[in-house]
Scaffold this motif. Sequence first.
Motif, PDB file in Angstrom:
ATOM      1  N   THR A 133      37.175   7.538 -10.999  1.00 48.01           N
ATOM      2  CA  THR A 133      37.379   8.479 -10.440  1.00 48.01           C
ATOM      3  C   THR A 133      38.228   8.589  -9.143  1.00 48.01           C
ATOM      4  OG1 THR A 133      35.961  10.300 -11.425  1.00 48.01           O
ATOM      5  CG2 THR A 133      36.417  10.503  -9.204  1.00 48.01           C
ATOM      6  N   ALA A 134      37.098   6.773  -8.682  1.00 48.17           N
ATOM      7  CA  ALA A 134      37.227   6.983  -7.389  1.00 48.17           C
ATOM      8  C   ALA A 134      38.427   6.215  -7.193  1.00 48.17           C
ATOM      9  CB  ALA A 134      36.150   5.777  -6.974  1.00 48.17           C
ATOM     10  N   VAL A 142      41.073  16.263   1.626  1.00 43.54           N
ATOM     11  CA  VAL A 142      40.034  15.646   0.446  1.00 43.54           C
ATOM     12  C   VAL A 142      38.903  14.780   1.779  1.00 43.54           C
ATOM     13  CG1 VAL A 142      38.712  16.161  -1.140  1.00 43.54           C
ATOM     14  CG2 VAL A 142      40.539  17.445  -1.149  1.00 43.54           C
ATOM     15  N   VAL A 143      38.479  14.750   1.370  1.00 43.63           N
ATOM     16  CA  VAL A 143      37.159  13.290   2.009  1.00 43.63           C
ATOM     17  C   VAL A 143      35.895  13.153   0.458  1.00 43.63           C
ATOM     18  CG1 VAL A 143      35.619  12.212   3.501  1.00 43.63           C
ATOM     19  CG2 VAL A 143      36.871  13.664   4.473  1.00 43.63           C
ATOM     20  N   PHE A 144      35.908  12.392   0.379  1.00 48.25           N
ATOM     21  CA  PHE A 144      34.853  11.646  -1.205  1.00 48.25           C
ATOM     22  C   PHE A 144      33.899  11.228  -1.766  1.00 48.25           C
ATOM     23  CE2 PHE A 144      34.488  11.813  -6.128  1.00 48.25           C
ATOM     24  CZ  PHE A 144      34.636  12.875  -6.117  1.00 48.25           C
ATOM     25  N   ILE A 149      26.863  16.952  -8.229  1.00 42.55           N
ATOM     26  CA  ILE A 149      27.831  16.654  -9.486  1.00 42.55           C
ATOM     27  C   ILE A 149      28.144  17.435 -10.785  1.00 42.55           C
ATOM     28  CG2 ILE A 149      25.673  16.791 -11.436  1.00 42.55           C
ATOM     29  CD1 ILE A 149      24.155  17.771  -9.821  1.00 42.55           C
ATOM     30  N   GLN A 150      28.774  16.524 -11.342  1.00 43.83           N
ATOM     31  CA  GLN A 150      29.416  15.268 -12.255  1.00 43.83           C
ATOM     32  C   GLN A 150      30.340  14.610 -11.512  1.00 43.83           C
ATOM     33  OE1 GLN A 150      29.080  14.635 -15.895  1.00 43.83           O
ATOM     34  NE2 GLN A 150      28.340  16.881 -16.174  1.00 43.83           N
ATOM     35  N   THR A 151      30.506  13.554 -11.531  1.00 44.68           N
ATOM     36  CA  THR A 151      31.879  12.840  -9.781  1.00 44.68           C
ATOM     37  C   THR A 151      32.725  12.731 -10.264  1.00 44.68           C
ATOM     38  OG1 THR A 151      30.166  10.873  -9.237  1.00 44.68           O
ATOM     39  CG2 THR A 151      31.860  10.549  -9.506  1.00 44.68           C
ATOM     40  N   ASN A 152      32.785  12.614 -12.267  1.00 39.43           N
ATOM     41  CA  ASN A 152      33.591  12.723 -12.791  1.00 39.43           C
ATOM     42  C   ASN A 152      34.550  14.068 -14.116  1.00 39.43           C
ATOM     43  OD1 ASN A 152      31.511  12.015 -14.274  1.00 39.43           O
ATOM     44  ND2 ASN A 152      33.122  11.147 -15.677  1.00 39.43           N
ATOM     45  N   SER A 205      41.257   6.790  -9.477  1.00 43.58           N
ATOM     46  CA  SER A 205      42.425   7.762  -9.222  1.00 43.58           C
ATOM     47  C   SER A 205      42.367   8.834  -8.034  1.00 43.58           C
ATOM     48  CB  SER A 205      41.749   8.279 -10.685  1.00 43.58           C
ATOM     49  OG  SER A 205      41.914   7.931 -12.232  1.00 43.58           O
ATOM     50  N   LEU A 206      41.582   8.790  -7.564  1.00 41.84           N
ATOM     51  CA  LEU A 206      41.471   9.771  -6.221  1.00 41.84           C
ATOM     52  C   LEU A 206      41.892   9.025  -5.370  1.00 41.84           C
ATOM     53  CD1 LEU A 206      38.078  11.735  -6.536  1.00 41.84           C
ATOM     54  CD2 LEU A 206      40.510  12.831  -7.583  1.00 41.84           C
ATOM     55  N   HIS A 207      41.575   7.746  -4.930  1.00 45.71           N
ATOM     56  CA  HIS A 207      42.082   7.770  -3.453  1.00 45.71           C
ATOM     57  C   HIS A 207      43.302   6.289  -3.769  1.00 45.71           C
ATOM     58  CE1 HIS A 207      40.769   5.819  -0.161  1.00 45.71           C
ATOM     59  NE2 HIS A 207      41.710   4.851   0.058  1.00 45.71           N
ATOM     60  N   GLY A 208      43.249   5.977  -4.887  1.00 44.53           N
ATOM     61  CA  GLY A 208      44.827   5.413  -5.558  1.00 44.53           C
ATOM     62  C   GLY A 208      46.365   6.064  -5.436  1.00 44.53           C
ATOM     63  N   GLY A 209      45.121   6.845  -5.744  1.00 45.97           N
ATOM     64  CA  GLY A 209      46.341   8.873  -5.850  1.00 45.97           C
ATOM     65  C   GLY A 209      46.785   9.400  -5.214  1.00 45.97           C
ATOM     66  N   ARG A 210      45.749   9.130  -3.845  1.00 40.11           N
ATOM     67  CA  ARG A 210      45.932  10.360  -2.764  1.00 40.11           C
ATOM     68  C   ARG A 210      45.734  11.566  -2.825  1.00 40.11           C
ATOM     69  NH1 ARG A 210      51.212   7.501   0.630  1.00 40.11           N
ATOM     70  NH2 ARG A 210      50.809   5.763   0.414  1.00 40.11           N
ATOM     71  N   PHE A 211      44.581  11.878  -3.597  1.00 41.45           N
ATOM     72  CA  PHE A 211      44.505  13.141  -3.407  1.00 41.45           C
ATOM     73  C   PHE A 211      43.202  13.103  -2.942  1.00 41.45           C
ATOM     74  CE2 PHE A 211      45.641  12.845  -8.140  1.00 41.45           C
ATOM     75  CZ  PHE A 211      46.085  13.686  -8.307  1.00 41.45           C
ATOM     76  N   ALA A 212      42.386  12.024  -2.476  1.00 40.96           N
ATOM     77  CA  ALA A 212      41.315  12.261  -1.332  1.00 40.96           C
ATOM     78  C   ALA A 212      40.927  10.610  -0.666  1.00 40.96           C
ATOM     79  CB  ALA A 212      39.596  12.247  -2.846  1.00 40.96           C
ATOM     80  N   LYS A 213      39.946  10.739  -0.402  1.00 44.39           N
ATOM     81  CA  LYS A 213      39.810   9.895   0.353  1.00 44.39           C
ATOM     82  C   LYS A 213      38.440   9.555  -0.305  1.00 44.39           C
ATOM     83  CE  LYS A 213      40.621   7.304   5.297  1.00 44.39           C
ATOM     84  NZ  LYS A 213      39.787   7.916   6.508  1.00 44.39           N
ATOM     85  N   VAL A 214      38.127   8.769  -0.084  1.00 45.53           N
ATOM     86  CA  VAL A 214      36.819   8.255  -1.201  1.00 45.53           C
ATOM     87  C   VAL A 214      35.877   6.928  -0.358  1.00 45.53           C
ATOM     88  CG1 VAL A 214      36.010   6.651  -3.075  1.00 45.53           C
ATOM     89  CG2 VAL A 214      37.917   8.119  -3.437  1.00 45.53           C
ATOM     90  N   VAL A 215      34.854   7.676   0.285  1.00 45.51           N
ATOM     91  CA  VAL A 215      33.784   6.650   1.458  1.00 45.51           C
ATOM     92  C   VAL A 215      32.655   6.735   1.142  1.00 45.51           C
ATOM     93  CG1 VAL A 215      36.270   7.771   3.178  1.00 45.51           C
ATOM     94  CG2 VAL A 215      33.926   8.880   2.624  1.00 45.51           C
TER      95      VAL A 215
END
Length: 198
Positions: free
Chosen positions: A171-172, A142-144, A122-125, A174-184
């Motif tokens: 958030t998903a 980073v896996v999210f 907590i919290q996602t964003n 931004s992180l995934h598209g921006g390659r900060f993390a893999k949103v799964v």
Amino acid sequence: MEITENTALVVIDVQKGFEEEFWGKRNNPAAEENIAALIDLWQETGRPVVFVRHDSVEGSRSPLRVGYEGNAFKDFVEERRGKGSGPELLVTKSVNSAFYGEPSLDAWLSGREIGQIVIVGIQTNMCNETTARMGGNLGYEVVFPLDAMHTFDLEGPFGWSRSADELSQATAVSLHGGRFAKVVTTEEVVKGASVGVR
């Protein structure tokens, strides 16, 4: 996706204070169930688990302040602490990023040659996203799992407001598209963890 044998699960701010009306309307009622399932999997397989607690310095205003019951971990998390066969760390912080807590998360991870982290909580964003961005900047994979966390509706500038679901989606993207993390999803993490066990 492979979740390696030494991938760390970083459980962020799953504290009782987030159950209070102070925060407003939340999303994803399945978050706690998915967080618990991942903690159990990590502990059963001897993978490292990091529990992060937010110790608010905002005094009497925050439900997460030190000395208040809301500062404590939710029962399902507290009951699991210390139960795994792998390494475990408690990090306390007073800002968004778990990498700015005590003791140093980065030092603990790098000292164990951990290159992949899974972020839940907590919290996602807020703290989750901030930790994910910093983790990505520091070179971690980073896996999210988006369904193992939740957030709350929020008001911003110019009369704008966004629902918890809208904020989670932003958030998903931004992180995934921006390659900060893999949103799964949690399911994908569970499958990847079984691949990572040799």
